[in-house]
Structures are given as C-alpha cells and as structure tokens.
Design a protein around this motif. Structure first.
Motif, PDB file in Angstrom:
ATOM      1  N   GLU A 121       0.827  -1.211   0.000  1.00 29.59           N
ATOM      2  CA  GLU A 121       0.000   0.000   0.000  1.00 29.59           C
ATOM      3  C   GLU A 121       0.859   1.258   0.000  1.00 29.59           C
ATOM      4  N   ILE A 143      -4.111   2.527  -7.019  1.00 28.41           N
ATOM      5  CA  ILE A 143      -4.588   1.887  -5.787  1.00 28.41           C
ATOM      6  C   ILE A 143      -5.346   0.590  -6.111  1.00 28.41           C
ATOM      7  N   ILE A 146      -3.442  -2.673  -5.470  1.00 30.33           N
ATOM      8  CA  ILE A 146      -3.012  -3.133  -4.141  1.00 30.33           C
ATOM      9  C   ILE A 146      -3.548  -4.527  -3.807  1.00 30.33           C
TER      10      ILE A 146
END
Length: 190
Positions: A121, A143, A146
């Motif tokens: 992350e 993102i 992730i």
C-alpha cells in the motif's frame, strides 16, 4: 470495457477443486484464460480457477477452503473494483478491497491483513501521487493494484499478466449451471 472476473488460487489437488465446484475439463485449452471457466496449474503447486465475476463469493470460498487455504480475487475494471480475500479452515481470515469509481484513494480491509499488504500500500500510494503529479489528466488508478499485488504474494498469478504455455489454460464446464440473477433481482433481492 475491461475484465469482470473472479479467480481463486489454492494448493489443493486439482481433482478436489473440480469436484468441489462441480466442474469437468472440456478438452479445450489456450495460452490465456479466454474461457468463461478455466483452470491453470502454476509453479509451486498452485492451481488457479478462473470464473465469472460473482462466482467465487464468500459462501463458496468458505466451503472450498475447508480443507486447503485459498486466495480469492474479484476484478471489475468497469468500476475499478478489486479485492483479495484469504480463506482458511472454512472461514474468511482477511480481506482488502478497492472501489475506485467514486474515490481513487479508497482502500478498506477487514481482519489481520498481512504486513506485506501495508508495504504494498505505501509503495502504491507513492506511485499514485507521482502519477497524479506528472500528468493529472491522464493519471491511472494505481490503488486498484493493491489487492491484486497482495494476492500475487501468495499465488503467482495476475489476471492481466499471465503468460502461459500453449495449452496452459484448460477450459472447464460446470455440470450444473449457476442461476444468473437479472439486474432487478440483484437490485431488489430474489
């Protein structure tokens, strides 16, 4: 458009997996998971089963993980949704998910997500900030990656990077076809 799939990775014997999802191999194969349902054997004893988006729901994953742990992944690139879920002994141990269509920075989790998840992350958030700063109008949803990167630390597979040998992906046919619920059934239940 984009991927709208789910997959599981497990080290359970392939015949046990196929029996558990009531599937058989059709005899067709391809280099890439181009089939609605397929199975791929990977290094380290991992087996991946690829299916439509909602096939590997929590209920099915709990049943499948009763004898062997599994990593389950769902991807919907239309709304930039991704998740990774770890199941063991018939229970959901942890999950992490991203819903980027309304907030690209969104990331939630439940259970004790492994420490490597926090490392991934941090790296992806730095990458997102750099991408946003360099060309904001063309930046991508980093993102989203992730949960997928965390799943890959368990099972060496990523839905859009698989490079198999000719015939590595074997098509599956379910012996019983799952009921597909229409839009109104999903919206109002039933």
């Amino acid at each position: 458009m984009g991927y709208r799939i789910s997959w599981i990775g497990t080290q359970a014997p392939i015949l046990d997996i196929l029996s558990a999802i009531d599937a058989v191999e059709t005899g067709s194969s391809a280099e890439f998971p181009d089939f609605e349902y397929c199975v791929v054997s990977l290094e380290g004893g991992w087996t991946v089963v690829w299916a439509p988006e909602e096939f590997f729901n929590n209920q099915r994953c709990k049943a499948l993980s009763a004898t062997h742990p599994i990593i389950a992944v769902s991807v919907n690139e239309t709304v930039m949704y991704s998740d990774a879920r770890w199941f063991e002994n018939g229970e959901l141990v942890w999950s992490i998910w991203h819903q980027g269509d309304e907030d690209r920075s969104h990331l939630e989790s439940s259970g004790p997500v492994p420490d490597i998840g926090k490392t991934i992350e941090r790296a992806k958030r730095v990458e997102q900030a750099e991408d946003d700063a360099s060309e904001p109008e063309y930046s991508v949803d980093v993102i989203f990656e992730i949960p997928l990167a965390l799943a890959a630390t368990y099972c060496p597979f990523k839905h859009d990077e698989f490079e198999g040998d000719k015939g590595a992906c074997k098509e599956l046919r379910l012996k019983t076809t799952p009921q597909r619920r229409g839009f109104l059934q999903r919206l109002f239940g039933g």
